[in-house]
Design a protein around this motif. Sequence first.
Motif, PDB file in Angstrom:
ATOM      1  N   LEU A  37      29.998  50.902 101.727  1.00  0.00           N
ATOM      2  CA  LEU A  37      30.735  49.740 101.651  1.00  0.00           C
ATOM      3  C   LEU A  37      30.518  48.598 101.257  1.00  0.00           C
ATOM      4  N   LEU A  38      30.751  47.899  99.876  1.00  0.00           N
ATOM      5  CA  LEU A  38      30.271  46.373  99.746  1.00  0.00           C
ATOM      6  C   LEU A  38      30.878  45.481 100.340  1.00  0.00           C
ATOM      7  N   ILE A  39      29.511  44.278 101.201  1.00  0.00           N
ATOM      8  CA  ILE A  39      29.674  43.244 102.501  1.00  0.00           C
ATOM      9  C   ILE A  39      29.669  42.049 101.267  1.00  0.00           C
ATOM     10  N   GLY A  40      30.328  40.855 100.945  1.00  0.00           N
ATOM     11  CA  GLY A  40      29.924  39.796  99.715  1.00  0.00           C
ATOM     12  C   GLY A  40      29.322  41.217  98.689  1.00  0.00           C
ATOM     13  N   ASN A  41      27.968  40.302  98.542  1.00  0.00           N
ATOM     14  CA  ASN A  41      27.758  41.613  97.588  1.00  0.00           C
ATOM     15  C   ASN A  41      26.161  41.961  97.831  1.00  0.00           C
ATOM     16  N   VAL A  42      26.342  42.372  98.679  1.00  0.00           N
ATOM     17  CA  VAL A  42      25.351  43.839  99.598  1.00  0.00           C
ATOM     18  C   VAL A  42      26.190  44.719  99.576  1.00  0.00           C
ATOM     19  N   ASP A  43      24.737  45.864  99.547  1.00  0.00           N
ATOM     20  CA  ASP A  43      25.874  47.060  99.371  1.00  0.00           C
ATOM     21  C   ASP A  43      24.665  47.980 100.835  1.00  0.00           C
ATOM     22  N   LEU A  44      26.019  48.537 101.400  1.00  0.00           N
ATOM     23  CA  LEU A  44      25.840  49.371 102.436  1.00  0.00           C
ATOM     24  C   LEU A  44      25.868  50.677 102.054  1.00  0.00           C
ATOM     25  N   ASP A  45      25.526  51.272 102.664  1.00  0.00           N
ATOM     26  CA  ASP A  45      25.281  52.762 102.247  1.00  0.00           C
ATOM     27  C   ASP A  45      25.042  53.687 104.058  1.00  0.00           C
ATOM     28  N   LEU A  46      26.465  54.490 103.917  1.00  0.00           N
ATOM     29  CA  LEU A  46      26.902  54.602 105.939  1.00  0.00           C
ATOM     30  C   LEU A  46      26.691  56.312 104.507  1.00  0.00           C
ATOM     31  N   SER A  47      26.791  57.183 104.121  1.00  0.00           N
ATOM     32  CA  SER A  47      26.537  58.438 103.708  1.00  0.00           C
ATOM     33  C   SER A  47      25.474  59.164 104.803  1.00  0.00           C
ATOM     34  N   ARG A  48      24.879  58.818 104.815  1.00  0.00           N
ATOM     35  CA  ARG A  48      23.185  59.591 106.360  1.00  0.00           C
ATOM     36  C   ARG A  48      23.653  59.065 107.269  1.00  0.00           C
TER      37      ARG A  48
END
Length: 303
Positions: A6-17
């Motif tokens: 996910l991209l929240i604004g400019n922040v990368d959020l990795d939920l793959s694990r």
Amino acid sequence: MDNQKLLIGNVDLDLSRYSGSDQYSDGDIEEELLEIVKSTGDYDEILSRCGDFAIYYHLAREREFITDVMDISGQDEVLEIGAGCGAVTGALADKAKHVYCIDLSKRRSLINAYRHKDYENISIQVCNYEDSIHEKKYDVITLIGVLEYAGYYIHAADPFAAFLTDVRQKLKAGGKIYIAIENRLGLKYFSGCKEDHSGVAFDGIEGYIGQGRARTFSYHELNGLFRRCGFEAPEFYYPYPDYKFPCEIYSDDYLPARGSRFVKSSNYVAAREECFDEIKFMNSLQMEDEFRIFSNSFLVCLR
């Protein structure tokens, strides 16, 4: 869009694990926190009329003060382990080239991401530390209120030593690890405050008999743990009244003098007993070894 990235604004959020369930939570109040950070950046106004300590704890600007003494440059890449709701993430990002966060909780990581959505140098991975992927090494690694929980998420006979030993492998040559943790023998516990993690009076002082896997350490216990993990000459700082809301941060080069105007420690969410006058006790110390032994919490720099 891949729902694992996910991209929240400019922040990368990795939920793959992400495991699929939040293993650490303050409960439904986190939904209110999420709505707050989505709707406003004016936390001072929110805090001025909010009576819930959990909201104050996660959003108060004073939480960032612990980073003031951290030696972080604009070229440094920082790994923040246990970033939570982002109480210090922004302060780290203001100093560093990039901050890579790891946290167990999806909801807390969402709070962190929305809170700092305008930053271009923050990435968040949601997973247990043992499940995270580190293909690089870092200039600075922070463990702010994290080491004490190693027994929950590190599967080893000595989880605290195993955790620090593994973290050390992720450090660049010349890099630094910053650890903030309560002192098991902190003066506030003797004078009547309940143990921060169990909520039981004198629990840490008595050695956590019958308590869960969260535990803190005394000054000498920490030094022994660091030596077992191969760290030499740790640099100790002494946040007062504690590392969560420090009013002063002392060091071995700057210890308080007798007569200093200390702030009395707090249970924060409940009235505290007062077994003796904590301030009088503090000002009776020689402010050298005695102050180190009874400091309520520590910030330690390992190299």
